[in-house]
Design an enzyme around this catalytic site. Structure first.
Site, PDB file in Angstrom:
ATOM      1  N   LYS A  12     -48.978  80.859  -1.747  1.00 36.83           N
ATOM      2  CA  LYS A  12     -48.447  80.425  -0.454  1.00 36.83           C
ATOM      3  C   LYS A  12     -49.157  81.193   0.645  1.00 36.83           C
ATOM      4  O   LYS A  12     -49.194  82.431   0.620  1.00 36.83           O
ATOM      5  CB  LYS A  12     -46.944  80.692  -0.372  1.00 36.83           C
ATOM      6  CG  LYS A  12     -46.233  79.840   0.653  1.00 36.83           C
ATOM      7  CD  LYS A  12     -46.174  78.392   0.215  1.00 36.83           C
ATOM      8  CE  LYS A  12     -45.134  77.603   0.987  1.00 36.83           C
ATOM      9  NZ  LYS A  12     -45.056  76.217   0.486  1.00 36.83           N
ATOM     10  N   THR A  57     -45.071  77.680  -5.242  1.00 34.71           N
ATOM     11  CA  THR A  57     -45.445  78.410  -4.031  1.00 34.71           C
ATOM     12  C   THR A  57     -44.250  78.585  -3.108  1.00 34.71           C
ATOM     13  O   THR A  57     -44.165  79.555  -2.365  1.00 34.71           O
ATOM     14  CB  THR A  57     -46.595  77.707  -3.290  1.00 34.71           C
ATOM     15  OG1 THR A  57     -46.148  76.436  -2.804  1.00 34.71           O
ATOM     16  CG2 THR A  57     -47.798  77.507  -4.199  1.00 34.71           C
ATOM     17  N   HIS A 243     -73.561  89.896  21.333  1.00 34.94           N
ATOM     18  CA  HIS A 243     -74.734  90.124  22.169  1.00 34.94           C
ATOM     19  C   HIS A 243     -74.375  90.092  23.660  1.00 34.94           C
ATOM     20  O   HIS A 243     -73.655  89.212  24.119  1.00 34.94           O
ATOM     21  CB  HIS A 243     -75.791  89.056  21.880  1.00 34.94           C
ATOM     22  CG  HIS A 243     -76.259  89.050  20.463  1.00 34.94           C
ATOM     23  ND1 HIS A 243     -76.980  90.087  19.911  1.00 34.94           N
ATOM     24  CD2 HIS A 243     -76.099  88.139  19.471  1.00 34.94           C
ATOM     25  CE1 HIS A 243     -77.250  89.816  18.645  1.00 34.94           C
ATOM     26  NE2 HIS A 243     -76.721  88.641  18.348  1.00 34.94           N
TER      27      HIS A 243
END
Length: 297
Positions: A12, A57, A243
């Protein structure tokens, strides 16, 4: 044509578990995002559809919420260890249970009032098996920037290289770091103090190290953590290079306007992604296939 079932796991994902301790007028809050997985002999579920060995689950989700009350949440690692042990016990077909936790911080503004803290997220990946237990503590979204003391030059060049060398650049990253404990069963470990100490070492090393490359910075940070924390076997980094490009003022018709390393545009993509692992000599190896985190070294 013959087929066979390869590696598999199920669980889950992303149960939002918020535990409020309200035994006294001064409340406490722990805010977790919890994911669970079970790995083991679940071939019948895949091949014949027989679910007799499968712990649903939904049951894993319910256990995650119940254990926030039954066991409590003193730290992400302690909670995950208890939850993982329970899931492994409840599912005989499982060889290992893994619990991944992201913890979001809140700052107190009153006895029962809080404001959500931005920035870095505390993480824990706990794998409980019958023969071994692994604990990966960590932090993600740790945004760091050095405005100088960073260079990048002497790199390989070919006909497609346009990047100029520099001996003074902005070094910035949104760091993910995870570190593995050798005493994975948690005996005597103060998880909160350990997390604070590792984070402090990472910050102190980043601020105090001259960098010739982000790779060098990661190795310095990892080495400093392992030197300071003898109970750690390794530390892993994933570091996008955020960057910062110098804005070109040359086309502006403004007298006296120059950009002497003061105004930048921060580019969010594409970005260099530097990943590294620093390991203590002699440390026992972990189950890399099971501990690997998607998108992480």
């Amino acid at each position: 044509m013959a087929h066979r079932l390869g590696a598999n796991q199920y669980g889950k994902a992303e149960c939002r578990v918020v535990r409020i301790v309200r035994d006294t007028p001064r409340h406490e809050i722990r805010d977790l995002n919890v994911s669970t997985s079970l790995r083991g002999d679940f071939a019948d579920a895949h091949i014949t559809g027989d679910q007799a060995a499968v712990l649903p689950t939904d049951t894993q989700k319910n256990t995650a919420f119940a254990y926030a009350k039954l066991h409590g949440v003193t730290s992400a690692e302690d909670y995950a260890l208890a939850l993982g042990s329970r899931l492994l016990e409840a599912c005989p077909a499982a060889d290992a249970a893994q619990v991944r936790v992201e913890e979001y911080g809140w700052d107190r503004i009153g006895d029962h009032s809080f404001v959500r803290r931005g920035g870095a997220v505390r993480t824990a990946v706990v794998t409980v098996g019958h023969d071994a237990t692994h604990v990966l503590s960590g932090i993600s979204d740790l945004v760091l920037l050095n405005s100088t003391d960073s260079e990048f030059k002497g790199f390989l060049e070919d006909e497609f290289t346009t990047l100029p060398e520099t001996d003074d650049r902005v070094l910035a990253t949104s760091l993910v770091a995870r570190w593995r404990h050798t005493d994975a069963d948690g005996g005597g470990i103060d998880w909160n103090a350990s997390h604070e100490a590792v984070t402090a070492t990472l910050l102190r090393t980043f601020a105090g190290t001259y960098s010739r490359a982000l790779q060098e910075m990661l190795y310095a940070m990892g080495s400093a953590v392992l030197d300071a924390q003898p109970g750690l076997a390794e530390i892993r980094f994933s570091a996008p290079n955020v960057h910062h490009h110098l804005v070109d003022f040359s086309g502006f018709d403004v007298d006296g306007l120059s950009n002497d390393g003061e105004v930048f545009v921060a580019a969010d993509r594409p970005y260099g992604l530097i990943e590294a692992q620093v390991t203590r000599d002699g440390a026992a190896a972990a189950d890399e296939a099971w501990l690997a985190v998607p998108g992480f070294c």
